[in-house]
Design an enzyme around this catalytic site. Sequence first.
Site, PDB file in Angstrom:
ATOM      1  N   ASP A   1       0.858  -1.185   0.000  1.00  0.00           N
ATOM      2  CA  ASP A   1       0.000   0.000   0.000  1.00  0.00           C
ATOM      3  C   ASP A   1       0.892   1.231   0.000  1.00  0.00           C
ATOM      4  O   ASP A   1       2.125   1.115  -0.054  1.00  0.00           O
ATOM      5  CB  ASP A   1      -0.963  -0.009   1.217  1.00  0.00           C
ATOM      6  CG  ASP A   1      -2.306   0.628   0.872  1.00  0.00           C
ATOM      7  OD1 ASP A   1      -2.311   1.797   0.463  1.00  0.00           O
ATOM      8  OD2 ASP A   1      -3.341  -0.057   1.001  1.00  0.00           O
TER       9      ASP A   1
ATOM     10  N   HIS B   1      -2.973   2.994  -4.540  1.00  0.00           N
ATOM     11  CA  HIS B   1      -2.340   2.516  -3.298  1.00  0.00           C
ATOM     12  C   HIS B   1      -0.932   1.973  -3.589  1.00  0.00           C
ATOM     13  O   HIS B   1      -0.530   0.933  -3.082  1.00  0.00           O
ATOM     14  CB  HIS B   1      -3.203   1.444  -2.623  1.00  0.00           C
ATOM     15  CG  HIS B   1      -4.448   2.004  -2.000  1.00  0.00           C
ATOM     16  ND1 HIS B   1      -4.433   2.699  -0.809  1.00  0.00           N
ATOM     17  CD2 HIS B   1      -5.749   1.997  -2.395  1.00  0.00           C
ATOM     18  CE1 HIS B   1      -5.674   3.080  -0.502  1.00  0.00           C
ATOM     19  NE2 HIS B   1      -6.490   2.671  -1.456  1.00  0.00           N
TER      20      HIS B   1
ATOM     21  N   GLU C   1      -9.984   2.732  -5.006  1.00  0.00           N
ATOM     22  CA  GLU C   1      -9.530   4.088  -4.694  1.00  0.00           C
ATOM     23  C   GLU C   1      -8.346   4.519  -5.569  1.00  0.00           C
ATOM     24  O   GLU C   1      -7.283   4.876  -5.069  1.00  0.00           O
ATOM     25  CB  GLU C   1      -9.150   4.171  -3.206  1.00  0.00           C
ATOM     26  CG  GLU C   1     -10.339   3.869  -2.314  1.00  0.00           C
ATOM     27  CD  GLU C   1     -10.001   3.889  -0.824  1.00  0.00           C
ATOM     28  OE1 GLU C   1     -10.881   4.278  -0.047  1.00  0.00           O
ATOM     29  OE2 GLU C   1      -8.877   3.499  -0.440  1.00  0.00           O
TER      30      GLU C   1
END
Length: 540
Positions: free
Chosen positions: A188, A258, A322
């Site tokens: 991440d 990420h 995301e």
Amino acid sequence: MIAVTSAAQTGRADYRVVPLPSEINGIKGADFKLTERCLINYPTGNRDLERNAIMLSGYVEELTGIHLATRPTLASSDQPGNITLLLDPSIAGDEDYSITVTPRSVLISGKTAAGVFHGIQVLRQSLPTDPSALINLPAAQVKGSPRFGYRGMHLDCSRHFFGVETVKRYLDIMALHGMNRLHWHLTDDQGWRVEIKKYPRLTEVGGWRDGTVLGHNSPVYDNTRYGGWYTQEEIRDIVNYAAQRYITIIPEIDMPGHMQAALAAYPELGCTGGPYKVWGQWGVSDDILCVGKEETLQFVKDVLDEVMQLFPGEYIHIGGDEAPRVRWQECPRCQQRIHEAGIVAAGKQSAEARLQGWFTTRVQQYLASHGRRIIGWDELLGCDVDTTATIMSWTGAEPGARGAMLGHDVIMTPNTPMYFDHYQTRSYWNEPTAFGGCATLKMVYDFEPVAPDLPAEKRHHILGAQANVWTEYITCEPQIQYQILPRMAALAELQWLQPELKDYQDFKARLPRLVNLYRHYGWTYRSKSLILEDEDKPEK
Ligand code: TNX
């Protein structure tokens, strides 16, 4: 001297464990007496059942102090005085178990060694934990069959890093709860945790951040270097440890978003070229992989080559959540790619959203050519990927139902109530800092993964349910355990039981015995979840 005799204490097993077996039928006759003389038999030459036998012996010893020897046998039925583990092809489901306790013997069988292992967990949970001289097993036929084939827990080891022993203990906790999939979030923005030999800077640079923000993204940082990563050898050890507990590990390499830790290590993989830093704050970074560059695609393939070597399971989780596309909008290479690939906006999907679909499809095809399948977060439904992608429904339950309608396989992990980084109570001021949100024990218990209006012919697409443990605010193992226990017990029950067998009050009555085991093993748990009935009431 006067001889002092005391009645030997007797502890009686109770098969009403968590998750509850689907059948417990008493058999006439006396209890089976578990003593040091009792052996655990397994079929000669069956390495899996041999290991199961050794594990059962270990469980019995750690809980009762009684040591049972294990012994190979050529017999294909139960053995007087002993416990016998056997495979039984007549059992229907791969993970179903059957335990038959008669006054003379105990037989634990399954179609596969995994089924036998689940039966062993039931016997383990049913044992009295007080050390007593006599352990009695009531004569009964006990059976169980999991409702879902995918029974998962997730663990984020990027935001905070947890060592090998902690991950193994997490697997132990999963095994006790009859779970079979660990979704391991390894990369991440805040840290890359898996050694990739071809790209050593991923861990050398990407595995470390200069400091970590305090609280919920305050302006204050601790200015303390933080990090860590797993060597490939450690990963193999963990994968093997999981396999011995019939748990498949699904690694997640989150892409194209990420990825800031990877960009810090290899800035040329980003649209702007950096420089980038491994992130010390939480949230969603605008800096994601540049998919206009061929070298990014090569990087992804190279990384996945090594990941596939490490993780033999069919699934690789490629994230997909995301991923802001603001850099792509400005990036000449990404725009060039859109142009060359003939990608155009369609309906609500922008050209950039469909570029994520283009990228994901490339990755999917690459993995498919190696016999693997992808799982991605539900954002993938908005990017035009085909139905061989399994969808993890996290923004709610609706995307899962929508994905199933479209023909995707789906794993249900809606953030409420499946995010165990959320609070367990509405009165959270006494709780360790968590992400936010609220999922009480009852909310978890009551979660139904299959939407009531999902047509019968689409229901098989709902593979199961999973709880996610994101670790922005979870810094140490006791805090992980506090967040998952006892909510994992509620999750286990919904993963195993047909809805009509679920009963929250009955579950709560059975829970203290499982919690005794948590205590016995020294695991941290939220004891208030056992007693505060207030938590069970809906918000006023
Ligand atoms: C959303 S779930 C995220 C994670 C965060 C989590 C916190 C998902 C696919 N993305 O990056 O850690 O919320 O609850």
